[in-house]
Design a protein around this motif. Structure first.
Motif, PDB file in Angstrom:
ATOM      1  N   ASP A  90       0.802  -1.168   0.069  1.00 35.19           N
ATOM      2  CA  ASP A  90       0.024  -0.108   0.101  1.00 35.19           C
ATOM      3  C   ASP A  90       0.866   1.302   0.091  1.00 35.19           C
ATOM      4  OD1 ASP A  90      -2.289  -1.470   0.012  1.00 35.19           O
ATOM      5  OD2 ASP A  90      -2.781  -1.203   2.048  1.00 35.19           O
ATOM      6  N   GLU A  91       1.815   1.248   0.728  1.00 38.00           N
ATOM      7  CA  GLU A  91       2.803   2.250   0.745  1.00 38.00           C
ATOM      8  C   GLU A  91       3.563   2.724  -0.350  1.00 38.00           C
ATOM      9  OE1 GLU A  91       4.949   5.689   1.695  1.00 38.00           O
ATOM     10  OE2 GLU A  91       3.311   4.921   2.860  1.00 38.00           O
ATOM     11  N   PHE A  92       3.889   1.674  -1.407  1.00 37.92           N
ATOM     12  CA  PHE A  92       4.615   1.751  -2.579  1.00 37.92           C
ATOM     13  C   PHE A  92       3.383   2.186  -3.642  1.00 37.92           C
ATOM     14  CE2 PHE A  92       6.018  -0.565  -6.425  1.00 37.92           C
ATOM     15  CZ  PHE A  92       6.916  -0.069  -6.572  1.00 37.92           C
ATOM     16  N   LEU A  93       2.180   1.885  -3.497  1.00 36.48           N
ATOM     17  CA  LEU A  93       1.230   2.214  -4.203  1.00 36.48           C
ATOM     18  C   LEU A  93       1.198   3.692  -4.138  1.00 36.48           C
ATOM     19  CD1 LEU A  93      -1.043   1.836  -6.600  1.00 36.48           C
ATOM     20  CD2 LEU A  93      -2.581   1.082  -4.421  1.00 36.48           C
ATOM     21  N   ARG A  94       0.839   4.218  -2.776  1.00 36.97           N
ATOM     22  CA  ARG A  94       0.656   5.543  -2.572  1.00 36.97           C
ATOM     23  C   ARG A  94       1.794   6.498  -3.031  1.00 36.97           C
ATOM     24  NH1 ARG A  94      -0.729   3.080   2.432  1.00 36.97           N
ATOM     25  NH2 ARG A  94      -3.176   3.584   2.691  1.00 36.97           N
ATOM     26  N   ARG A  95       3.011   6.178  -2.973  1.00 35.45           N
ATOM     27  CA  ARG A  95       4.266   6.626  -3.406  1.00 35.45           C
ATOM     28  C   ARG A  95       4.288   6.810  -5.078  1.00 35.45           C
ATOM     29  NH1 ARG A  95       9.250   4.450  -2.403  1.00 35.45           N
ATOM     30  NH2 ARG A  95       8.367   2.516  -1.555  1.00 35.45           N
ATOM     31  N   LEU A  96       3.942   5.730  -5.499  1.00 37.31           N
ATOM     32  CA  LEU A  96       3.682   5.767  -7.212  1.00 37.31           C
ATOM     33  C   LEU A  96       2.638   6.694  -7.476  1.00 37.31           C
ATOM     34  CD1 LEU A  96       3.873   2.056  -8.032  1.00 37.31           C
ATOM     35  CD2 LEU A  96       5.742   4.058  -8.705  1.00 37.31           C
ATOM     36  N   GLN A  97       1.351   6.824  -6.663  1.00 34.49           N
ATOM     37  CA  GLN A  97       0.472   7.609  -7.288  1.00 34.49           C
ATOM     38  C   GLN A  97       0.784   9.085  -7.026  1.00 34.49           C
ATOM     39  OE1 GLN A  97      -2.649   5.982  -4.711  1.00 34.49           O
ATOM     40  NE2 GLN A  97      -3.542   5.230  -6.654  1.00 34.49           N
ATOM     41  N   LYS A  98       1.501   9.311  -5.768  1.00 36.83           N
ATOM     42  CA  LYS A  98       1.814  10.710  -5.468  1.00 36.83           C
ATOM     43  C   LYS A  98       2.892  11.328  -6.554  1.00 36.83           C
ATOM     44  CE  LYS A  98       4.021  13.461  -1.823  1.00 36.83           C
ATOM     45  NZ  LYS A  98       4.421  13.329  -0.289  1.00 36.83           N
ATOM     46  N   GLU A  99       3.627  10.306  -7.053  1.00 36.62           N
ATOM     47  CA  GLU A  99       4.598  10.721  -8.076  1.00 36.62           C
ATOM     48  C   GLU A  99       3.750  11.029  -9.426  1.00 36.62           C
ATOM     49  OE1 GLU A  99       7.670   8.274 -10.587  1.00 36.62           O
ATOM     50  OE2 GLU A  99       8.578   9.044  -8.651  1.00 36.62           O
ATOM     51  N   ALA A 100       2.787  10.415  -9.885  1.00 37.78           N
ATOM     52  CA  ALA A 100       1.740  10.522 -10.816  1.00 37.78           C
ATOM     53  C   ALA A 100       1.352  11.662 -10.845  1.00 37.78           C
ATOM     54  CB  ALA A 100       1.033   9.466 -10.938  1.00 37.78           C
ATOM     55  N   MET A 101       0.744  12.165  -9.460  1.00 39.52           N
ATOM     56  CA  MET A 101      -0.101  13.305  -9.048  1.00 39.52           C
ATOM     57  C   MET A 101       0.794  14.749  -9.647  1.00 39.52           C
ATOM     58  SD  MET A 101      -2.972  12.196  -8.763  1.00 39.52           S
ATOM     59  CE  MET A 101      -3.944  10.600  -8.071  1.00 39.52           C
ATOM     60  N   LYS A 102       1.999  14.639  -9.612  1.00 37.35           N
ATOM     61  CA  LYS A 102       2.670  15.727  -9.820  1.00 37.35           C
ATOM     62  C   LYS A 102       2.623  16.198 -11.286  1.00 37.35           C
ATOM     63  CE  LYS A 102       6.541  14.427  -6.818  1.00 37.35           C
ATOM     64  NZ  LYS A 102       8.033  14.081  -6.665  1.00 37.35           N
ATOM     65  N   HIS A 103       1.912  15.424 -12.118  1.00 39.69           N
ATOM     66  CA  HIS A 103       1.724  15.851 -13.440  1.00 39.69           C
ATOM     67  C   HIS A 103      -0.110  15.611 -13.819  1.00 39.69           C
ATOM     68  CE1 HIS A 103       5.896  15.799 -14.365  1.00 39.69           C
ATOM     69  NE2 HIS A 103       5.923  14.937 -13.526  1.00 39.69           N
TER      70      HIS A 103
END
Length: 135
Positions: A58-71
């Motif tokens: 879940d933490e890995f998924l959140r970090r990936l989503q956060k990175e995607a949300m930068k764009h």
């Protein structure tokens, strides 16, 4: 998998693989929730098989989503760019593996329900990489 020169008629090939079958059926996500759903299901299945806690997944998924949300504009109009950004991310799961490495491992192993989710992710990535070509 064997090199083509070593492969016999009954051996596994990409054309006969479960991944190829699922990829042929998969439709590239049209909306960000479809992409993130496939990503979530993929990571959830992977951590189960890799002996990693669901919390770490879940933490890995959140970090990936956060990175995607930068764009954010990509999420609305250029989802294939988001998929490729996720695939090439340097973020790593607790076992030290980035998403691209995990995806490649799953495709090589070619087993289980996780392959279905891998196929959807691959379709999304390939929308940008191989437009107009077929696997």
């Amino acid at each position: 998998w064997k090199c083509l020169s070593e492969a016999g008629e009954g051996d596994n090939t990409f054309q006969k693989s479960l991944f190829k079958q699922e990829y042929d059926k998969a439709i590239a996500p049209a909306y960000q929730d479809q992409l993130f759903c496939a990503l979530r299901l993929f990571i959830t299945e992977y951590v189960k098989t890799a002996g990693i806690s669901a919390a770490e997944g879940d933490e890995f998924l959140r970090r990936l989503q956060k990175e995607a949300m930068k764009h954010p504009d990509e999420l609305l109009t250029e989802l294939q760019h988001t998929a490729q950004r996720l695939w090439t991310s340097d973020l790593k799961l607790s076992n030290g593996r980035p998403l691209y490495s995990i995806l490649n491992e799953v495709i090589r192993k070619d087993e289980g329900v996780i392959v279905t989710h891998a196929a959807v992710l691959a379709r999304a990535i390939n929308e940008l990489c191989v437009a107009g070509r077929h696997l």
